[in-house]
Motif scaffolding. Sequence first.
Motif, PDB file in Angstrom:
ATOM      1  N   PRO A  53      43.867  31.967  47.001  1.00  0.00           N
ATOM      2  CA  PRO A  53      42.352  31.697  46.420  1.00  0.00           C
ATOM      3  C   PRO A  53      42.059  33.010  46.939  1.00  0.00           C
ATOM      4  N   GLY A  54      42.851  33.470  48.700  1.00  0.00           N
ATOM      5  CA  GLY A  54      41.816  34.861  48.728  1.00  0.00           C
ATOM      6  C   GLY A  54      42.336  35.823  48.423  1.00  0.00           C
ATOM      7  N   GLY A  55      43.350  36.376  47.629  1.00  0.00           N
ATOM      8  CA  GLY A  55      44.024  37.588  46.662  1.00  0.00           C
ATOM      9  C   GLY A  55      45.096  37.523  47.883  1.00  0.00           C
ATOM     10  N   TYR A  56      46.026  36.944  48.385  1.00  0.00           N
ATOM     11  CA  TYR A  56      47.869  37.229  48.664  1.00  0.00           C
ATOM     12  C   TYR A  56      48.514  36.997  47.808  1.00  0.00           C
ATOM     13  N   THR A  57      48.844  37.917  47.515  1.00  0.00           N
ATOM     14  CA  THR A  57      50.095  37.923  45.893  1.00  0.00           C
ATOM     15  C   THR A  57      51.449  37.534  46.641  1.00  0.00           C
ATOM     16  N   TYR A  58      52.538  36.963  45.824  1.00  0.00           N
ATOM     17  CA  TYR A  58      53.439  36.979  45.872  1.00  0.00           C
ATOM     18  C   TYR A  58      54.147  37.914  44.289  1.00  0.00           C
ATOM     19  N   VAL A  63      59.894  42.228  38.700  1.00  0.00           N
ATOM     20  CA  VAL A  63      58.795  42.683  38.301  1.00  0.00           C
ATOM     21  C   VAL A  63      57.882  43.201  39.569  1.00  0.00           C
ATOM     22  N   LYS A  64      58.225  43.271  40.591  1.00  0.00           N
ATOM     23  CA  LYS A  64      57.338  43.851  41.982  1.00  0.00           C
ATOM     24  C   LYS A  64      57.179  45.450  41.120  1.00  0.00           C
ATOM     25  N   GLY A  65      56.676  46.011  41.584  1.00  0.00           N
ATOM     26  CA  GLY A  65      56.045  47.456  41.690  1.00  0.00           C
ATOM     27  C   GLY A  65      55.765  47.916  40.162  1.00  0.00           C
ATOM     28  N   ARG A  66      55.467  47.055  39.447  1.00  0.00           N
ATOM     29  CA  ARG A  66      55.525  47.114  37.697  1.00  0.00           C
ATOM     30  C   ARG A  66      54.407  46.365  37.226  1.00  0.00           C
ATOM     31  N   LEU A  78      41.837  34.779  35.243  1.00  0.00           N
ATOM     32  CA  LEU A  78      43.203  35.331  36.331  1.00  0.00           C
ATOM     33  C   LEU A  78      44.292  36.779  35.292  1.00  0.00           C
ATOM     34  N   THR A  79      44.565  37.560  35.739  1.00  0.00           N
ATOM     35  CA  THR A  79      45.235  38.569  34.878  1.00  0.00           C
ATOM     36  C   THR A  79      45.990  39.473  35.455  1.00  0.00           C
ATOM     37  N   LEU A  80      47.046  40.283  34.465  1.00  0.00           N
ATOM     38  CA  LEU A  80      48.529  40.245  34.867  1.00  0.00           C
ATOM     39  C   LEU A  80      48.635  41.773  34.126  1.00  0.00           C
ATOM     40  N   GLN A  81      48.595  42.462  34.601  1.00  0.00           N
ATOM     41  CA  GLN A  81      48.896  43.992  34.111  1.00  0.00           C
ATOM     42  C   GLN A  81      50.135  44.468  34.495  1.00  0.00           C
ATOM     43  N   MET A  82      50.499  44.542  33.279  1.00  0.00           N
ATOM     44  CA  MET A  82      52.454  44.794  33.046  1.00  0.00           C
ATOM     45  C   MET A  82      52.279  46.130  32.751  1.00  0.00           C
ATOM     46  N   ASN A  83      52.957  47.085  33.995  1.00  0.00           N
ATOM     47  CA  ASN A  83      53.147  48.130  33.188  1.00  0.00           C
ATOM     48  C   ASN A  83      55.102  48.596  33.129  1.00  0.00           C
ATOM     49  N   SER A  84      55.139  50.099  33.005  1.00  0.00           N
ATOM     50  CA  SER A  84      57.382  50.435  32.385  1.00  0.00           C
ATOM     51  C   SER A  84      57.872  49.182  32.059  1.00  0.00           C
ATOM     52  N   LEU A  85      56.974  48.067  30.987  1.00  0.00           N
ATOM     53  CA  LEU A  85      58.138  47.634  30.281  1.00  0.00           C
ATOM     54  C   LEU A  85      59.235  47.578  30.010  1.00  0.00           C
TER      55      LEU A  85
END
Length: 115
Positions: A53-58, A63-66, A78-85
């Motif tokens: 809820p506070g914004g900490y991510t795992y 997928v780390k870095g992408r 809730l959003t998931l931005q996916m780059n370099s697919l």
Amino acid sequence: QVQPVESGGGLVQSGGSLRLSCAASGSSFRYTAMGWYRQAPGTERELVARITPGGYTYYATSVKGRFTISRDNAKNTLTLQMNSLKPEDTAVYYCKDPFSDRFNWGQGTQVTVSS
């Protein structure tokens, strides 16, 4: 329990980007850790990323870095931005609370990455 609604999937070429969204109604969203999962044909559903809820991510190593997960508690999204697919990112993507059971599994949104 509330069923989230995922959207934003589609067909994209390798190296491209997509932005997934999850709309989850109810007042508990802002107090609930949320995650994005995916399931490819013939495989088990796996956690891709989660956010407190506070914004900490795992992030999963794959997928780390992408990918970037984010949330807007005011809009219950809730959003998931996916780059370099990559082709191996092809799957149905779902949002769900990983530590509680306030939300059902939704229908998911299909992401297909062509090589």
